[in-house]
Design a protein around this motif. Structure first.
Motif, PDB file in Angstrom:
ATOM      1  N   MET D   1     -41.605  40.514  41.210  1.00 11.15           N
ATOM      2  CA  MET D   1     -41.579  40.369  42.683  1.00 11.15           C
ATOM      3  C   MET D   1     -41.088  41.651  43.341  1.00 11.15           C
ATOM      4  O   MET D   1     -40.132  42.271  42.895  1.00 11.15           O
ATOM      5  CB  MET D   1     -40.624  39.199  43.052  1.00 11.15           C
ATOM      6  N   VAL D  12     -35.579  34.906  56.575  1.00  7.00           N
ATOM      7  CA  VAL D  12     -36.419  33.848  55.997  1.00  7.00           C
ATOM      8  C   VAL D  12     -35.583  32.596  55.744  1.00  7.00           C
ATOM      9  O   VAL D  12     -35.961  31.487  56.141  1.00  7.00           O
ATOM     10  CB  VAL D  12     -37.077  34.331  54.686  1.00  7.00           C
ATOM     11  N   LEU D  52     -36.625  23.022  44.267  1.00 10.23           N
ATOM     12  CA  LEU D  52     -35.917  23.615  45.402  1.00 10.23           C
ATOM     13  C   LEU D  52     -35.758  22.606  46.537  1.00 10.23           C
ATOM     14  O   LEU D  52     -34.673  22.444  47.107  1.00 10.23           O
ATOM     15  CB  LEU D  52     -36.672  24.851  45.908  1.00 10.23           C
ATOM     16  N   HIS D 269     -46.977  28.270  46.219  1.00 13.88           N
ATOM     17  CA  HIS D 269     -45.861  27.791  47.047  1.00 13.88           C
ATOM     18  C   HIS D 269     -46.328  27.175  48.357  1.00 13.88           C
ATOM     19  O   HIS D 269     -45.592  27.174  49.351  1.00 13.88           O
ATOM     20  CB  HIS D 269     -44.867  28.924  47.327  1.00 13.88           C
ATOM     21  N   LEU D 272     -43.877  24.577  49.742  1.00 15.89           N
ATOM     22  CA  LEU D 272     -42.696  25.171  50.369  1.00 15.89           C
ATOM     23  C   LEU D 272     -43.013  25.654  51.775  1.00 15.89           C
ATOM     24  O   LEU D 272     -42.247  25.442  52.718  1.00 15.89           O
ATOM     25  CB  LEU D 272     -42.251  26.354  49.494  1.00 15.89           C
TER      26      LEU D 272
ATOM     27  N   ILE E   8     -44.042  36.224  50.610  1.00 17.96           N
ATOM     28  CA  ILE E   8     -42.682  36.775  50.566  1.00 17.96           C
ATOM     29  C   ILE E   8     -41.675  35.676  50.942  1.00 17.96           C
ATOM     30  O   ILE E   8     -40.638  35.512  50.295  1.00 17.96           O
ATOM     31  CB  ILE E   8     -42.571  37.996  51.509  1.00 17.96           C
ATOM     32  N   LYS E   9     -42.015  34.917  51.970  1.00 17.00           N
ATOM     33  CA  LYS E   9     -41.170  33.778  52.347  1.00 17.00           C
ATOM     34  C   LYS E   9     -40.883  32.888  51.143  1.00 17.00           C
ATOM     35  O   LYS E   9     -39.745  32.531  50.850  1.00 17.00           O
ATOM     36  CB  LYS E   9     -41.903  32.901  53.375  1.00 17.00           C
ATOM     37  N   ALA E  10     -41.977  32.536  50.473  1.00 18.56           N
ATOM     38  CA  ALA E  10     -41.843  31.645  49.335  1.00 18.56           C
ATOM     39  C   ALA E  10     -40.982  32.278  48.253  1.00 18.56           C
ATOM     40  O   ALA E  10     -40.134  31.628  47.641  1.00 18.56           O
ATOM     41  CB  ALA E  10     -43.218  31.298  48.778  1.00 18.56           C
ATOM     42  N   GLN E  11     -41.210  33.575  48.031  1.00 18.25           N
ATOM     43  CA  GLN E  11     -40.419  34.259  46.999  1.00 18.25           C
ATOM     44  C   GLN E  11     -38.939  34.257  47.342  1.00 18.25           C
ATOM     45  O   GLN E  11     -38.076  34.030  46.495  1.00 18.25           O
ATOM     46  CB  GLN E  11     -40.915  35.711  46.840  1.00 18.25           C
ATOM     47  N   VAL E  12     -38.646  34.511  48.603  1.00 15.99           N
ATOM     48  CA  VAL E  12     -37.237  34.558  49.004  1.00 15.99           C
ATOM     49  C   VAL E  12     -36.593  33.183  48.806  1.00 15.99           C
ATOM     50  O   VAL E  12     -35.525  33.060  48.204  1.00 15.99           O
ATOM     51  CB  VAL E  12     -37.114  35.002  50.475  1.00 15.99           C
ATOM     52  N   LEU E  13     -37.276  32.162  49.301  1.00  9.81           N
ATOM     53  CA  LEU E  13     -36.739  30.809  49.168  1.00  9.81           C
ATOM     54  C   LEU E  13     -36.555  30.474  47.703  1.00  9.81           C
ATOM     55  O   LEU E  13     -35.551  29.910  47.268  1.00  9.81           O
ATOM     56  CB  LEU E  13     -37.675  29.799  49.834  1.00  9.81           C
ATOM     57  N   ASN E  14     -37.535  30.833  46.939  1.00 18.38           N
ATOM     58  CA  ASN E  14     -37.559  30.529  45.530  1.00 18.38           C
ATOM     59  C   ASN E  14     -36.450  31.237  44.768  1.00 18.38           C
ATOM     60  O   ASN E  14     -35.830  30.673  43.873  1.00 18.38           O
ATOM     61  CB  ASN E  14     -38.916  30.984  44.991  1.00 18.38           C
ATOM     62  N   GLN E  15     -36.199  32.456  45.159  1.00 18.06           N
ATOM     63  CA  GLN E  15     -35.173  33.248  44.485  1.00 18.06           C
ATOM     64  C   GLN E  15     -33.779  32.704  44.774  1.00 18.06           C
ATOM     65  O   GLN E  15     -32.858  32.874  43.979  1.00 18.06           O
ATOM     66  CB  GLN E  15     -35.277  34.683  44.970  1.00 18.06           C
ATOM     67  N   ALA E  16     -33.659  32.072  45.938  1.00 16.26           N
ATOM     68  CA  ALA E  16     -32.347  31.536  46.305  1.00 16.26           C
ATOM     69  C   ALA E  16     -32.017  30.296  45.479  1.00 16.26           C
ATOM     70  O   ALA E  16     -30.867  29.868  45.400  1.00 16.26           O
ATOM     71  CB  ALA E  16     -32.322  31.200  47.801  1.00 16.26           C
ATOM     72  N   LEU E  17     -33.047  29.743  44.844  1.00 17.93           N
ATOM     73  CA  LEU E  17     -32.904  28.475  44.123  1.00 17.93           C
ATOM     74  C   LEU E  17     -31.741  28.405  43.141  1.00 17.93           C
ATOM     75  O   LEU E  17     -30.892  27.525  43.236  1.00 17.93           O
ATOM     76  CB  LEU E  17     -34.239  28.162  43.441  1.00 17.93           C
ATOM     77  N   LEU E 276     -26.338  33.458  48.288  1.00 18.56           N
ATOM     78  CA  LEU E 276     -27.662  33.023  47.836  1.00 18.56           C
ATOM     79  C   LEU E 276     -28.506  34.113  47.191  1.00 18.56           C
ATOM     80  O   LEU E 276     -29.717  33.949  47.033  1.00 18.56           O
ATOM     81  CB  LEU E 276     -28.441  32.401  49.007  1.00 18.56           C
TER      82      LEU E 276
END
Lengths: 286, 286, 286, 286, 286, 286
Positions: D1, D12, D52, D269, D272, E8-17, E276
């Protein structure tokens, strides 16, 4: 009742505050007997006191015997008592009468009285929920079906308290064969108080308390440390019928009850004064 | 007990399954009386049945009277009964004896017996927790302190069930003034069953059930619809002492009890057979 | 079913009482397999027994394998089995078939059967809620994806029990990479029973139990102390396929299961008889 | 990523806030299928999204079919499909294979995947806890064991959610005789969402959404009021396989689901983005 | 805010998981102060971050002082400050002003702001529920009514969390005589975090973190083991106002807080990034 | 305090019984103000009364304003008040001072006092948990930031009671933009009492109650039916500042509060006497 000034009312209520606080959610076991049980006025005062204590968050458990009513019934039934070393011998027939009178008459009448004063109560005896485990008392001489407590299961009592009832307990019990035993009410109250981890065990009597000179009420001993009891017995200050009673107090304290009091049941509302004020109305043991 | 084949054992247990399922968490009120109460063997069987039903998740409530023991005690005490229109007049002294015998002797003895068979039970009467509200029964003639039920507060019963106890209920109660009343046990059982929304009310009797010809047990009527009762009375098939008993059944069904049974208490384990099999042992009303 | 006398019925129900009492709220793990699984009649009896035990308050957990159905499916799919030292080698494709048959066919079919008999059940496998942690079994020779249990998380099982379901567990699991493993069902049942602190682990087999002379069913050994197992192996009384099975029993007892039984699944309702009577139907280890 | 700036990260996360708030403690049913199920990357994204959403307090229920895997298994087993009016006829053998593949392979593999991403999940089918009541679908022509849902008992689903598990549901069920039925997964998802009072039903597909011109993705209709659906069918904008799918959406909304979305499962995603942003990724029906 | 790509939104949310997972149901104490408190934009970002963290299941407790507002109010009231060894002497009048400003103005304004961002919060001070027990700080020189914490009762805080509120705590308290004391906010935050067994204590400051060379932000020390602190003080790397602040961190870790961070409150959403993501925004002590 | 006889003590406690019973678990809202707030002795008496009422199972909620302290602080800060039609205009600066004084000084000082008397309390204002929703009061003339209550969310109050705290509420609130509003404390108390379904709303004042002749305290009207209020206003018996105060009483009763009392806060322990005796100390409205 005479008219009491508002300010005095407020002061009295206010002064009771730290005691209400102290006893909140604590268990107090009251052994009820003597004059307080036979005089209708005193009985009324005791019932009202117990309901009041319940309302302010104190968990009161009422334990009672019923000597005079048993004697009266035995008399009516023409059952003669045999005495062994000064103590009444309890044969099987007598044991049945004791149960009938205590659990059927005295107990249920107390339940009614409490409810008449606004409390909700449940009348139990040692057999209910197998609360009191009992075996034949081994004494010097055979006393018949007099029971020695071998264990207390507090579940029926704590269940009743949890459900909002005042438990009223008649001190008879049955062994695993169904044989009825009479149990000394002071002893039963002490053991129940200990099993419940009570804050206070109050024994209602017909005397002012422990007196240094038994003929002079002004010689009341307000406080006794249980370790001093053997010495007081040796001195003869504790003597006669007071010995087993005070030994119950000692037993209760030794098993974890914070304090026990011998109070004068002839004074109206003596329980209320004992619990909710800084003035004792008898002798405190701890 | 004779040796039963494993397969038969399994079949019996297995066959009881749908009934256990049906009654799971339901309330069954048993009015206990008659031969089943006086014969030690039958009493043993009843006690064991009730404990078993409790173990498989049925909430049994035992309601009892105690006629013979009351008469015996009145006799011993030399209290003579006055009869009014064939019914015993209950004076204040008699009412006290009734309470003492029912709540103090019969009730606590049943509590002990249930516990001897492995159940935990609590012995209550109508006064406990103000369970049964009562007033003087207005009949054609003054019967003294015979009570008419004006209300049932089931809280003490459901609390006992919730805490895991089998409630055993003596049918005496007190009014708000503390006056003791004797209550007909069949009526009390019917009213308690109704208040609890019971699945079944079982009245134990000393007869096979309702017979078309009262001298011929082979004429048992296994099932009666409550709407047919007036007709059966008119026909004389229901007569004498059966009339009030069956009117209790009708009353219970009308107030919401799913079914009521008059069963033959002289047959050992008749409760078990009634509840856990497809074979009735008496007459079912619904 | 032949007609059984009411009295016998009552006796049977009554006799089951102490056992129902003993197992109330206790966990019993049943490893289900063999003839009891392939014969429709025997299967029906097992399902009905388990539902009955649940109704009387026993928490039954059903653990199953499914050998014959797996073999049949592998056959239909034309997957040939490679054998290593007499044991089937589980390659990845086979492991997938094992999971599909156990968790998708056998498991859900058992769930349906239990519900057909009136129980509510939930079909799970070792992957659900990460119940069974597994790694590759390290044996003398590589057996492929045969799993060794490294831990049991009982939460999914106790949750299901708490919510009123009978958990039915297929003995397949996945590692953290998602790789499927086949697990020996006896071992899984033993480990699950131990983790649950079960009162009883019942292994259903196609034999009468442990026999002193394996050709003579009259030489059944009804009870073995687990400390005697090594000696019985040395003597040759425990031999062949019985060795791993009995080692599961030993393991379960060592890890805290009160007792384990090897019972004869060819006898209808053998579980019921084992649990609810004083007559064993096989060999008990504790 | 790629590396994302801290400020963008914060923006975000921050922007997702009102949506997390809105869906907190609400139920979202995801019908999982199509490309999102066959591509390992997309499957990974879906699994991670669901875990999530669970972590931020949304109760996700995953409902799945498994068309391609069923066909593949039928092929391997040499079971030929008979077609009736263009629809596959499900005979008893096929129904068994469907169950085995859906409940044993696809379901448990999804359970493992969710757990691999850090969620706890429980794999159920319509038979578990008698969740889905089913009868033979009465269609124009006999389709064999294709089930019509007659009722949904949500207890197994809400129990699983309450215990902290993500329920994964395979759309097969059994009738009271144990006969297996295949159920259309879209329909099952709609009925489950309705029974749960879900906030959102998301149907994952392989198309961008409802297009005004089916050959031009730029003509996506982002929002449809369910009352306009008949008109859109008449106009031919909703046609072919979209008709039953959109009728599921209409059915769900009519039965109380707040909104349903047909989203493009080919976009990673997409769940999401649908749930946690103000940008739809398909067509919303409400 | 600039437009961010869906992926990118999804990646950010996902990374916070994994971080959301790690902190789920854990307590994080944030000591709020400095620029982040005075700049409206930064304040907005902090409020929004805290509400977001609460929504994803993290239990955030906000502890605050309010130096500038106190000075301003003292100025307006014409109360001159006396300094003792460089520290402000807190006389009784000043202590009252401190309480009024902290508990009445700053605290309630933070409560409003959190609610403006969608959280529910409760504004408390050390006196509420006797949360912070305090006595006069015994320092080298008399500092007046500056309090030393002698105990923390977390009940009001955990009650607020349990009821769904974000507790906001002003660091003033009263002794048993009702005397108000000012308490150092860093110290209070550390003691509260310790008493709560917090996962993380975050001290917001106006610096980048601990710098090896205090004039060069590129020399940030991202991680310090608390056992190295004495050495860093000796080296002069920790000096001046950083010493008491870092001693709070050490104290918190020693009393069981998993980690504490000094973060740069001048960076918007620094709390969110700290919690996060895998990128620290200051110095971590553990 | 003078020595009170034990019997009088008992009588007072005993007489309070039916009132304690009546108010058990009921909510009483006390609007605290006037002399009772400024005299240390009277304040002490109020605090002690409230703690006592809490101990006997009454849920007391204390609502307060703080006029004199606000005026004093405005004076110290040199903020001059502008008057509109005789009422103080509340500009933004004044509103901030009001909040600071009420929520930061008066409120927390009351919290401390209650705890000094043995209660546990929590100091809240209308903003906490968004308890009081407020908008600008539309009056004949612009009064600035004086709030009109548009809704009350009792959750923070009932949560505090449930957790064992005495809620103390300062009557300031913020709108959704964070603007602070001053609220009339009598009105706030009435609305809170109504929202809580209080048994009693007590407004403490500096007068004896409603007097028929305002110059003659012997003309106290002990009881007013709210439907008579318009007539009493017309007659001029209710006039001046009494009009809004009594309209609060009317409003509270109309919204479901059982009764409201205007009591004389100059009499020590007037709350205790009002609640726990049959003698009113002011005027009762219902």
């Amino acid at each position: 009742m005479e008219k009491v000034d508002n300010l005095i009312k407020a002061q009295v209520l206010n002064q009771a505050l730290p005691y209400i606080q102290k006893y909140h959610d604590k268990v107090v076991v009251v052994k009820y007997g003597g004059n307080a049980m036979t005089s209708p006025e005193l009985k009324d005062a005791v019932m009202s006191d117990i309901v009041l204590l319940g309302l302010v968050g104190i968990k009161v458990v009422l334990v009672h015997g019923g000597g005079p009513e048993i004697s009266e019934m035995l008399g009516k039934l023409g059952i003669e008592s045999r005495f062994v070393g000064g103590l009444r011998y309890t044969d099987a027939e007598t044991a049945e009468v004791v149960r009938m009178v205590l659990a059927g008459k005295v107990n249920k009448s107390l339940v009614s009285s409490l409810q008449h004063h606004g409390g909700k109560s449940l009348g139990l005896c040692g057999s209910d929920g197998e609360m009191i485990k009992v075996k034949k008392l081994e004494a010097g001489e055979d006393l018949g079906f007099v029971g020695e407590i071998t264990g207390v299961d507090i579940k029926p009592i704590t269940d009743a308290l949890k459900c909002g009832f005042i438990p009223v307990i008649a001190t008879v019990a049955t062994d695993s064969e169904g044989q009825v035993y009479n149990i000394n009410a002071d002893t039963a109250a002490a053991r129940i108080a200990a099993a419940l981890g009570a804050e206070n065990l109050i024994l209602m009597t017909d005397i002012k308390g422990l007196l240094r000179d038994k003929n002079d009420e002004s010689t009341l001993i307000p406080h006794v440390n249980v370790s001093d009891v053997p010495f007081l017995i040796k001195q003869g200050i504790i003597s006669g019928g007071m010995i087993p009673k005070i030994e119950c107090c000692v037993e209760a304290v030794r098993r974890g009850v914070s304090k026990t009091c011998i109070i004068d049941g002839r004074i109206p509302h003596s329980i209320l004064i004992e619990i909710l004020s800084n003035e004792g109305v008898g002798t405190l043991f701890n």
